[in-house]
Design a protein around this motif. Structure first.
Motif, PDB file in Angstrom:
ATOM      1  N   ALA A   1      -6.476  -2.359   2.185  1.00  0.00           N
ATOM      2  CA  ALA A   1      -6.576  -3.390   1.148  1.00  0.00           C
ATOM      3  C   ALA A   1      -5.192  -3.687   0.558  1.00  0.00           C
ATOM      4  O   ALA A   1      -4.842  -4.845   0.317  1.00  0.00           O
ATOM      5  N   PHE A   2      -4.391  -2.647   0.346  1.00  0.00           N
ATOM      6  CA  PHE A   2      -3.038  -2.869  -0.166  1.00  0.00           C
ATOM      7  C   PHE A   2      -2.188  -3.591   0.870  1.00  0.00           C
ATOM      8  O   PHE A   2      -1.449  -4.520   0.556  1.00  0.00           O
ATOM      9  N   THR A   3      -2.281  -3.156   2.120  1.00  0.00           N
ATOM     10  CA  THR A   3      -1.460  -3.750   3.172  1.00  0.00           C
ATOM     11  C   THR A   3      -1.800  -5.224   3.347  1.00  0.00           C
ATOM     12  O   THR A   3      -0.920  -6.072   3.481  1.00  0.00           O
ATOM     13  N   GLU A   4      -3.103  -5.532   3.296  1.00  0.00           N
ATOM     14  CA  GLU A   4      -3.531  -6.917   3.502  1.00  0.00           C
ATOM     15  C   GLU A   4      -3.147  -7.849   2.361  1.00  0.00           C
ATOM     16  O   GLU A   4      -3.155  -9.054   2.499  1.00  0.00           O
ATOM     17  N   SER A   5      -2.815  -7.272   1.210  1.00  0.00           N
ATOM     18  CA  SER A   5      -2.441  -8.121   0.068  1.00  0.00           C
ATOM     19  C   SER A   5      -1.134  -8.865   0.348  1.00  0.00           C
ATOM     20  O   SER A   5      -0.821  -9.848  -0.311  1.00  0.00           O
TER      21      SER A   5
ATOM     22  N   ALA B   1       3.075   1.422   5.470  1.00  0.00           N
ATOM     23  CA  ALA B   1       2.779   0.058   5.912  1.00  0.00           C
ATOM     24  C   ALA B   1       3.398  -1.013   5.017  1.00  0.00           C
ATOM     25  O   ALA B   1       3.370  -2.193   5.359  1.00  0.00           O
ATOM     26  N   ALA B   2       3.970  -0.618   3.881  1.00  0.00           N
ATOM     27  CA  ALA B   2       4.410  -1.615   2.891  1.00  0.00           C
ATOM     28  C   ALA B   2       5.581  -2.449   3.408  1.00  0.00           C
ATOM     29  O   ALA B   2       6.435  -1.964   4.140  1.00  0.00           O
ATOM     30  N   ARG B   3       5.603  -3.723   2.995  1.00  0.00           N
ATOM     31  CA  ARG B   3       6.699  -4.621   3.402  1.00  0.00           C
ATOM     32  C   ARG B   3       7.919  -4.457   2.502  1.00  0.00           C
ATOM     33  O   ARG B   3       9.020  -4.808   2.864  1.00  0.00           O
ATOM     34  N   GLY B   4       7.710  -3.961   1.301  1.00  0.00           N
ATOM     35  CA  GLY B   4       8.832  -3.840   0.368  1.00  0.00           C
ATOM     36  C   GLY B   4       8.759  -2.525  -0.374  1.00  0.00           C
ATOM     37  O   GLY B   4       8.244  -1.531   0.146  1.00  0.00           O
ATOM     38  N   LEU B   5       9.255  -2.545  -1.618  1.00  0.00           N
ATOM     39  CA  LEU B   5       9.307  -1.315  -2.401  1.00  0.00           C
ATOM     40  C   LEU B   5       7.914  -0.895  -2.893  1.00  0.00           C
ATOM     41  O   LEU B   5       7.118  -1.741  -3.314  1.00  0.00           O
TER      42      LEU B   5
END
Ligand SMILES: *Cc1c(COP(=O)(O)O)cnc(C)c1O
Length: 340
Positions: free
Chosen positions: A131-135, A164-168
């Motif tokens: 759910a966090f990644t898809e945000s 999996a995060a794109r940023g910080l």
């Protein structure tokens, strides 16, 4: 006598005229033992001088306490300052910050000043990491134990989100002394990470405004750049250093007592027919049908609690800070009458 100015009206009004303040999760066992001696030894002539620009003495004490090098530590005027600086350093207008809903209310304020929008992720999501990644968020804020629910995010879920995060990813450990597993160990494997902590809760120094963040040297440099110099006052730095060097045992002991009283209060609340959320922090969240009525009723009986209205998945609730047991008994008496 003139009344003190009301700077933080929201918080002050809650506690106004109340004998017992259970509204803000500060340490109800009183100040740590070192404070008095440091204040007595302060040289008034030093008041004319600026403190060190980036609080190197304090970084030294935090380094001794956490085991991380000073290049991985950023300090601030409370951890709020570190959180705010991190958003300003890593978030751009139009980007998205993802966080649990509900979570720490200040983050919405910091994000919106920076022109970011906030996406709330339900803690009930089948796959929290997904759910966090898809945000698609540029910034992720995880608070564990979470304020105001007291719940923890399992370590493997935190790691999956970080991986999996794109940023910080900001992990707020304001309540880590009361439960949950610290994420500091993740810094060995990931560098898109900032872990924030505070001396305002377990360490009993909310009035001095001292917080810190731990991250990779690159992350810390960027956050510190956004933070700017001279954010920790001269006396605050001296007090915080003394407390981290001498009073960890005191903080651990009062935290242990808080954990015991949290369990006891939770059991007593259940006897009253309440359904407090399972908490790993120094507070419990108690769902009620009308939080305004309960909060006012308790205030009339001398007890300040924090009220929440229509929290997602929870509804109205009051948050009660944990303190020495006699205060908890007074709280239970007031609640018993207020929920009738
Ligand atoms: C209290 C709290 C803080 C700490 O704030 P300070 O600015 O360090 O006093 C940070 N995060 C959460 C979730 C809190 O509840």
């Amino acid at each position: 006598m003139t009344a003190a100015p009301r700077v933080f009206a929201k918080y002050e009004e809650i506690a106004d005229g109340c004998e017992i303040d259970l509204s803000d999760n500060t340490n109800l066992w009183g100040p740590p033992p070192s404070v008095q001696g440091v204040l007595a030894a302060c040289e008034p002539r030093d008041a004319t001088r600026y403190p060190s620009a980036y609080s190197n003495h304090l970084k030294g004490a935090i380094s001794r306490y956490t085991g991380f090098e000073q290049s991985m530590i950023v300090t601030g005027c409370g951890s709020d300052d570190v959180l705010d600086s991190a958003i300003r350093a890593f978030g751009n207008p139009g980007e998205v910050l993802a966080q649990l809903d509900p979570s720490f209310s200040m983050m919405r304020a910091f994000a919106s000043v920076g022109g970011l929008s906030v996406t709330g992720v339900s803690p009930e999501a089948d796959n929290l990491a997904e759910a966090f990644t898809e945000s698609g968020a540029r910034l992720t804020y995880l608070c564990s134990p979470n304020n105001p629910t007291g719940g923890v995010i399992p370590p493997e879920v935190i790691e999956a989100i970080v991986a999996a995060a794109r940023g910080l990813v900001i992990i707020d450990e304001a309540y880590i002394e009361f439960g949950g597993v610290s994420s500091l160990g993740l810094l060995e494997r990931y560098d898109n990470l900032l872990i924030t902590r505070t001396l305002s809760k377990a360490f009993g120094l909310a009035g001095f405004r001292v917080g810190y963040g731990v991250g990779s040297p690159e992350v810390v440099r960027k956050v510190e750049g956004a933070r700017g110099p001279y954010k920790v006052a001269w006396m605050s730095e001296q007090v915080a250093v003394a407390v981290l060097d001498n009073d960890v045992e005191w903080a651990t002991q009062t935290a242990q007592e808080a954990i015991g009283n949290r369990r006891r209060l939770t059991a007593e609340l259940r006897k009253l027919g309440c359904k407090p959320l399972e908490s790993s922090a120094n507070f419990v969240l108690v769902p009620v049908s009308d939080s305004s009525r309960v909060e006012t009723g308790m205030r009339m009986r001398g007890i300040a609690v924090r009220r929440f209205v229509r929290l997602p998945g929870i509804g109205d609730a009051v948050r009660i800070s944990i303190g020495p047991w006699p205060l908890m008994e007074r709280c239970l008496d007031a609640l018993r009458e207020a929920v009738q």
